[in-house]
Design a protein around this motif. Structure first.
Motif, short mmCIF file in Angstrom:
data_model
loop_
_atom_site.label_atom_id
_atom_site.label_comp_id
_atom_site.label_asym_id
_atom_site.label_seq_id
_atom_site.Cartn_x
_atom_site.Cartn_y
_atom_site.Cartn_z
N GLY A 46 0.86 -1.19 0.00
CA GLY A 46 0.00 0.00 0.00
C GLY A 46 0.89 1.23 0.00
N ILE A 47 0.49 2.26 -0.74
CA ILE A 47 1.30 3.48 -0.78
C ILE A 47 0.57 4.56 0.01
N VAL A 48 1.22 5.09 1.01
CA VAL A 48 0.62 6.15 1.81
C VAL A 48 1.38 7.45 1.51
N PHE A 49 0.65 8.42 0.98
CA PHE A 49 1.27 9.72 0.70
C PHE A 49 0.99 10.69 1.84
N HIS A 50 2.02 11.33 2.33
CA HIS A 50 1.84 12.42 3.30
C HIS A 50 2.05 13.71 2.52
N TYR A 51 0.98 14.45 2.34
CA TYR A 51 1.05 15.68 1.57
C TYR A 51 1.45 16.82 2.50
N ILE A 52 2.49 17.52 2.14
CA ILE A 52 2.99 18.59 3.02
C ILE A 52 2.73 19.95 2.39
N LYS A 53 2.01 20.77 3.11
CA LYS A 53 1.64 22.09 2.59
C LYS A 53 2.86 23.01 2.46
N GLY A 54 2.79 23.90 1.51
CA GLY A 54 3.87 24.85 1.33
C GLY A 54 3.80 25.96 2.38
N ARG A 55 4.94 26.29 2.97
CA ARG A 55 5.02 27.41 3.92
C ARG A 55 6.24 28.25 3.57
N GLY A 56 6.08 29.54 3.63
CA GLY A 56 7.20 30.42 3.31
C GLY A 56 7.35 31.51 4.36
N GLN A 57 8.51 32.16 4.29
CA GLN A 57 8.74 33.30 5.17
C GLN A 57 9.26 34.45 4.31
N CYS A 58 8.66 35.60 4.46
CA CYS A 58 9.04 36.76 3.66
C CYS A 58 10.46 37.21 4.03
N ARG A 59 11.31 37.36 3.01
CA ARG A 59 12.68 37.81 3.29
C ARG A 59 12.72 39.31 3.63
N CYS B 69 9.83 41.24 5.23
CA CYS B 69 9.23 41.62 6.53
C CYS B 69 9.34 40.51 7.57
N GLY B 70 9.76 39.32 7.14
CA GLY B 70 10.04 38.25 8.11
C GLY B 70 8.84 37.44 8.55
N LYS B 71 7.63 37.78 8.02
CA LYS B 71 6.45 37.04 8.47
C LYS B 71 6.29 35.74 7.69
N ALA B 72 5.68 34.74 8.35
CA ALA B 72 5.48 33.42 7.73
C ALA B 72 4.06 33.31 7.19
N PHE B 73 3.90 32.54 6.10
CA PHE B 73 2.58 32.39 5.49
C PHE B 73 2.52 31.14 4.62
N ASP B 74 1.28 30.72 4.27
CA ASP B 74 1.09 29.56 3.38
C ASP B 74 1.51 29.94 1.97
N LEU B 75 2.15 28.98 1.30
CA LEU B 75 2.69 29.24 -0.04
C LEU B 75 2.15 28.17 -0.99
N GLN B 76 1.30 28.57 -1.93
CA GLN B 76 0.82 27.60 -2.91
C GLN B 76 1.78 27.50 -4.10
N ASN B 77 2.45 28.62 -4.39
CA ASN B 77 3.43 28.66 -5.48
C ASN B 77 4.68 29.37 -4.96
N VAL B 78 5.82 29.02 -5.57
CA VAL B 78 7.06 29.63 -5.10
C VAL B 78 7.10 31.13 -5.37
N PHE B 79 6.19 31.61 -6.23
CA PHE B 79 6.23 33.04 -6.57
C PHE B 79 5.10 33.83 -5.90
N ASP B 80 4.41 33.22 -4.93
CA ASP B 80 3.35 33.97 -4.24
C ASP B 80 3.91 35.19 -3.51
N PRO B 81 3.22 36.32 -3.59
CA PRO B 81 3.70 37.49 -2.84
C PRO B 81 3.38 37.35 -1.35
N CYS B 82 4.12 38.05 -0.55
CA CYS B 82 3.86 38.08 0.89
C CYS B 82 2.50 38.74 1.13
#
Lengths: 322, 113
Positions: B61-74, B76-89
């Motif tokens: 059986g194959i079990v996938f653990h899907y890990i959500k994208g998280r980023g930190q703004c270089r 202002c330093g705040k952290a947020f969910d990231l759906q794409n690598v180019f999402d704005p802060c």
């Protein structure tokens, strides 16, 4: 198994050749054996004719019994598996029996922690390549783009421009044909062609093998022209010094947003075919802005391989890198 | 479809560890796939089903653990969910996130007998 579509057929072999090595008589006959469930038969191939392999004898059934011991109790059970394969490509399986991991409440078996990156092996080979390149003082460029953006033409002009200033070697990646390698050879650079068969990208091991064939001198430039594809090659480190992505103005200026991984992993972005800007809707400023959103550290060269405009800056960068 | 060559690589890793443990069957494979890893989960599932055939993991059986994208703004330093690598802060609008989580493409564990 085929590494591209996952069908049961053997993958097309990866071929790594210098121009001239590919010529062999296509009408020769060779024999080999196939084994289908214990039935072995030999047959001849004549390469003049196209043929398909079927697995007519592959329909099979098997059944087995086994026993489990549990700590507290024991039970016997059996399961039978009926497989029907037509060609191994779209085989449907019917499984009677059970999956051990679906047993409610507890798992059988031993749990082994692995924690290994799926691309770990490619990354290791890439680092090995990188060590070799650094020891030989080679400046290695991994050139990536969509098909038709002008990578090979850029290489031809680049080879001519660096003549007398540095040795330049080329590894060409394409699914099929020696066409690009022949063009590079005619332009005056030693070249090895990798035909990936069905594969959509080069990997570090292919480059490792191709590098051996090139026998490069120290302090040279090596350019690896990857398979034309903006998706798959982005995940495979080859050991390059710099990754260079080429887009041409006949493509959409939003390409960096559509294929962000490639732009994110690249160091340089070349915008090619700028001589066509008066005739197309491509907005260079927008393309740059989109690319910088994905990768704020990206450097740009705008040039036209056809007219030569902007080529100088690219050549200077290449020679400084080296 | 680089997912197939990645799937074949995963099965190689699995089989190597299974053989080392002298296992005769792999019951389950756990894989971590990040939202920003560059692979498509559906394609990965399909590829794994094909790649495991004829191996110790054939019926795993194959079990996938899907890990959500998280980023930190270089900026202002705040952290947020990231759906794409180019999402704005979402706090300051800068296009300069550092990916903190979501690039994973790992074989986490296997269950063997």
């Amino acid at each position: 198994m085929c590494g591209t579509c996952g069908c049961g057929q053997n993958d097309q072999p990866i071929r790594i050749l210098k121009p001239g090595e590919e010529n062999h008589p296509h009408s020769y006959i060779h024999a080999h054996d196939h084994s289908h469930d214990g039935k072995i038969h030999a047959h001849n191939h004549d390469h003049k004719y196209a043929h398909n392999h079927g697995f007519d004898d592959a329909d099979h059934q098997h059944e087995h019994l086994h026993e489990h011991q549990h700590d507290s109790d024991s039970h016997d059970h059996s399961h039978s598996q009926n497989h029907d394969h037509d060609c191994g490509c779209n085989n449907e399986h019917s499984h009677d029996g059970h999956h051990h991991n679906e047993t409610a409440g507890h798992k059988h078996g031993r749990q082994i922690s692995i924690e290994e990156d799926a691309l770990h092996r490619n990354d290791l080979t890439a680092q090995r390549n990188r060590g070799y390149f650094e020891a030989k003082n080679l400046f290695v460029v991994n050139l990536v783009s969509s098909p038709g953006s002008g990578k090979t033409s850029l290489l031809e002009k680049t080879i001519a421009a660096v003549k007398g200033k540095t040795e330049i070697y080329v590894i060409e990646g394409d699914q099929q044909t020696m066409n690009d390698a022949n063009r590079i050879k005619a332009a005056g650079a030693p070249v090895v062609q990798i035909n990936t068969g069905n594969g959509c990208h080069l990997d570090a091991d292919m480059v490792h093998k191709a590098t051996k064939k090139l026998e490069m001198t120290d302090k040279s430039v090596l350019i690896i022209e990857n398979v034309g594809n903006l998706v798959c090659p982005s995940l495979f480190d080859l050991g390059e010094s710099k990754r260079v992505v080429v887009i041409s103005v006949t493509e959409g200026d939003d390409k960096p947003l559509k294929y962000p991984t490639m732009f994110q992993t690249s160091d340089i972005c070349i915008i090619n075919k700028t001589d066509l800007l008066p005739y197309v809707d491509f907005d260079v400023a927008k393309a740059r802005e989109y690319a910088l959103r994905v990768n704020p550290n990206l450097m740009f060269f705008e040039l036209s391989v056809k007219t030569g405009q902007g080529m100088e800056a690219w050549i200077d960068w290449l020679l400084v890198g080296f | 479809m680089h997912e197939f060559s990645i799937a074949i690589g995963i099965i190689e890793i699995v089989n190597q560890h299974a053989e080392k443990a002298e296992a005769h069957i792999v019951n389950e494979i756990e894989i971590e796939v990040g939202e920003l890893s560059g692979v498509v989960l559906d394609a990965m599932e399909f590829a794994m089903e094909s790649a495991k055939k004829g191996t110790l993991a054939e019926n795993a059986g194959i079990v996938f653990h899907y890990i959500k994208g998280r980023g930190q703004c270089r900026d202002c330093g705040k952290a947020f969910d990231l759906q794409n690598v180019f999402d704005p802060c979402p706090f300051c609008g800068a296009f300069n996130p550092e990916v903190k989580q979501g690039k994973e493409l790992r074989v986490k564990a296997i269950n063997v007998d």
